[in-house]
Scaffold this motif. Sequence first.
Motif, PDB file in Angstrom:
ATOM      1  N   ASN A  32       0.647  -1.294   0.105  1.00  0.00           N
ATOM      2  CA  ASN A  32       0.282   0.370   0.395  1.00  0.00           C
ATOM      3  C   ASN A  32       0.857   1.593   0.386  1.00  0.00           C
ATOM      4  O   ASN A  32       0.478   2.069  -0.803  1.00  0.00           O
ATOM      5  CB  ASN A  32      -0.615  -0.234   1.274  1.00  0.00           C
ATOM      6  N   ASN A  33       2.015   1.585   0.556  1.00  0.00           N
ATOM      7  CA  ASN A  33       2.687   2.577   1.056  1.00  0.00           C
ATOM      8  C   ASN A  33       4.614   2.435   1.273  1.00  0.00           C
ATOM      9  O   ASN A  33       4.646   1.170   1.336  1.00  0.00           O
ATOM     10  CB  ASN A  33       2.081   3.382   1.889  1.00  0.00           C
ATOM     11  N   SER A  34       5.617   2.930   1.028  1.00  0.00           N
ATOM     12  CA  SER A  34       6.369   2.479   1.571  1.00  0.00           C
ATOM     13  C   SER A  34       6.935   2.514   2.619  1.00  0.00           C
ATOM     14  O   SER A  34       7.228   1.475   3.641  1.00  0.00           O
ATOM     15  CB  SER A  34       7.138   4.028   1.096  1.00  0.00           C
ATOM     16  N   GLN A  35       6.090   2.532   3.797  1.00  0.00           N
ATOM     17  CA  GLN A  35       6.076   2.766   4.916  1.00  0.00           C
ATOM     18  C   GLN A  35       5.794   0.447   5.943  1.00  0.00           C
ATOM     19  O   GLN A  35       6.573   0.369   6.304  1.00  0.00           O
ATOM     20  CB  GLN A  35       4.420   3.332   6.114  1.00  0.00           C
ATOM     21  N   GLN A  75      13.359   3.959  -2.651  1.00  0.00           N
ATOM     22  CA  GLN A  75      11.837   3.558  -1.356  1.00  0.00           C
ATOM     23  C   GLN A  75      12.243   5.529  -1.080  1.00  0.00           C
ATOM     24  O   GLN A  75      13.315   5.938  -1.107  1.00  0.00           O
ATOM     25  CB  GLN A  75      12.605   2.958  -0.384  1.00  0.00           C
ATOM     26  N   GLU A  76      11.448   5.782  -0.413  1.00  0.00           N
ATOM     27  CA  GLU A  76      11.773   7.050   0.774  1.00  0.00           C
ATOM     28  C   GLU A  76      12.940   7.092   0.947  1.00  0.00           C
ATOM     29  O   GLU A  76      13.199   6.335   1.633  1.00  0.00           O
ATOM     30  CB  GLU A  76      10.460   7.556   1.205  1.00  0.00           C
TER      31      GLU A  76
END
Length: 255
Positions: free
Chosen positions: A96-99, A123-124
């Motif tokens: 769903n997201n980088s986290q 990634q971030e």
Amino acid sequence: MAQLQPVKIRNITLGTGRPKIAVPITGITEQEIIAQAQTIKQAHPDLIEWRLDYFEEATDSNSVQTTGRALRQVLGDMALLTTFRTHNEGGQLMLNNSQEYQQICQNILANNFTDALDIQLYQEQAIVQALVEQAHQSQTVVIMSNHDFEKTPTAAEIQQRLLAMIALGADVAKIAVMPQSVEDVIMLITATQKTAVIAEKPLITMAMGDLGKVSRIAGEVFGSALTFASVGAASAPGQIPIANLRQELEDLRIK
């Protein structure tokens, strides 16, 4: 010319001698993962890669802990690299997201079963830096990576990405590209050689698919420290069966 700093992963050393051979585990269930590990271990690779993104319970921290520790017990002293490859870089699972990616990697590190962790360059940046710091605090080798399954970047871009990984704290920098022509394969090999001359850390590079197979066997010549082989199912196009690859590496060994 920079002084290369070899990197030790359990009982192997990247950056000296013949390129080491890694074989991926791509099991979906814990039972499949352990069975593959037992089979692959009999083929005597230098390192086993657990492709966690294939695991059906990859986002469940307890399942990863249980399976990772069982895998560690099966492998004994064999070096283990754990990789969660995201979908946009050829992985099996859409996050769903980088986290969520960060949480998966943090869980791997917290459970202390792996010798090396793959961290994706794209990634971030704050997440990449936090994971590198956590890995090094836990004495885990960082193999930073980037995969392009559509094309081959320019030689300058390949070099820039590899050096960016090292600047971010990678112990080993890895890039895999998809060639569309012989010229693309030559570009990857040329970029590897030029980067290896100035990089202080070992590199892992490969061109995928049939066109790129030469890059998987000639690493000792142009500066790639590890190559990926198959025992059963391959995890990327162009992987060569381990028995064949071992002989080809020996044939190309620099005396």
